[in-house]
Enzyme design. Structure first.
Site, PDB file in Angstrom:
ATOM      1  N   LYS A 102       0.691  -1.034   0.019  1.00 38.31           N
ATOM      2  CA  LYS A 102       0.048   0.092   0.048  1.00 38.31           C
ATOM      3  C   LYS A 102       0.679   1.007  -0.132  1.00 38.31           C
ATOM      4  CE  LYS A 102      -4.451   1.143   2.227  1.00 38.31           C
ATOM      5  NZ  LYS A 102      -4.977   0.989   3.803  1.00 38.31           N
TER       6      LYS A 102
HETATM    7  C1  E4P Z   1      -8.333   1.871   3.618  1.00 35.68           C
HETATM    8  O1  E4P Z   1      -7.548   1.054   3.152  1.00 35.68           O
HETATM    9  C2  E4P Z   1      -8.303   2.661   4.900  1.00 35.68           C
HETATM   10  O2  E4P Z   1      -7.207   1.901   5.855  1.00 35.68           O
HETATM   11  C3  E4P Z   1      -9.718   2.979   5.604  1.00 35.68           C
HETATM   12  O3  E4P Z   1     -10.618   2.589   4.726  1.00 35.68           O
HETATM   13  C4  E4P Z   1      -9.561   4.286   6.120  1.00 35.68           C
HETATM   14  O4  E4P Z   1     -10.979   4.546   6.686  1.00 35.68           O
HETATM   15  P1  E4P Z   1     -11.202   5.819   7.742  1.00 35.68           P
HETATM   16  O5  E4P Z   1     -11.351   6.830   7.173  1.00 35.68           O
HETATM   17  O6  E4P Z   1     -12.240   5.100   8.706  1.00 35.68           O
HETATM   18  O7  E4P Z   1      -9.782   5.523   8.798  1.00 35.68           O
END
Ligand code: E4P
Length: 219
Positions: free
Chosen positions: A84
């Protein structure tokens, strides 16, 4: 459509994996912090529970650092771990290099269709637009998914659109209707998606009537 869990909590991952419909898991530094566990150890365990793509995020800000971290994670962790990478100019360059080396990536923190398209051009396997965080600013995060899907319809793009920062079941339903390839969400939303009061009520009635069938000796 793929359903991913957005967590580093292995108990939740085991629970939802047991349903037979879990396609992958996304983590991020905040979710790793919340787990209270060693990063590589917890990602290794997650990758053993779910055979789909498991996103592990790099934390370097420069291209060389991101590439080095990505390669080290791929060397140390199971094959289903993907890298990522933040949606920055440095992240694009790292995505391109990792893609050329055959390493799958998930470009995260995407907040515009232009960013999504550029990540796709760099060879991202997934792009992650964040719906809930846009909603938090008073705008409609679902418009971003709609814009991205419209762009995708005009070009020959193989990158999957991974809707992220999902806050409620309606977000998921709208993503399905817009044709997003993947949605990542907390375990709570998986549970909410499966819950319906009429299912519970109907089951209660069937069980009550079946008890009467048994009592009459007709089972
Ligand atoms: C995606 O890969 C992220 O980890 C995640 O969806 C972030 O979500 P949040 O805005 O609830 O922290």
């Amino acid at each position: 459509m793929e359903f991913f869990l957005d967590t580093a909590d292995v108990d939740e991952i085991r629970e939802i994996a047991a349903w037979g419909i879990l396609d992958g898991v996304t983590t991020n530094p905040s979710l790793i912090k919340k787990s209270g566990r060693d990063f590589k150890e917890v990602v290794r365990e997650i990758a053993g529970i779910c055979s789909g793509p498991i996103s592990a995020e790099v934390t370097a800000m420069d291209t060389e650092g991101m590439i080095a971290q990505g390669l080290a994670l791929k060397a140390d962790l199971p094959d289903n771990v993907i890298i990522k990478i933040p949606c920055t100019a440095e992240g694009l360059a790292a995505t391109k290099v990792l893609n050329e080396k055959g390493i799958d990536t998930n470009v995260t923190l995407v907040f515009s269709a232009a960013q999504a398209l550029m990540a796709a051009k760099a060879g991202a396997t997934y792009v992650s637009p964040f719906i809930g965080r846009i909603d938090d600013t008073g705008h409609d995060g679902m418009n971003l998914i709609a814009e991205i899907m419209e762009v995708w319809a005009s070009y020959d793009i193989t990158t999957k659109v991974l809707a992220a920062s999902i806050r409620h079941p309606t977000h998921v339903l709208q993503c399905i209707q817009l044709g997003a390839h993947t949605a990542t969400m907390p375990a709570k939303i998986f549970r909410q998606l499966m819950k319906h009061p009429l299912t519970d009520k109907g089951l209660e009635g069937f069980l009550k009537d079946w008890a009467a069938v048994e009592a009459a000796g007709n089972a």
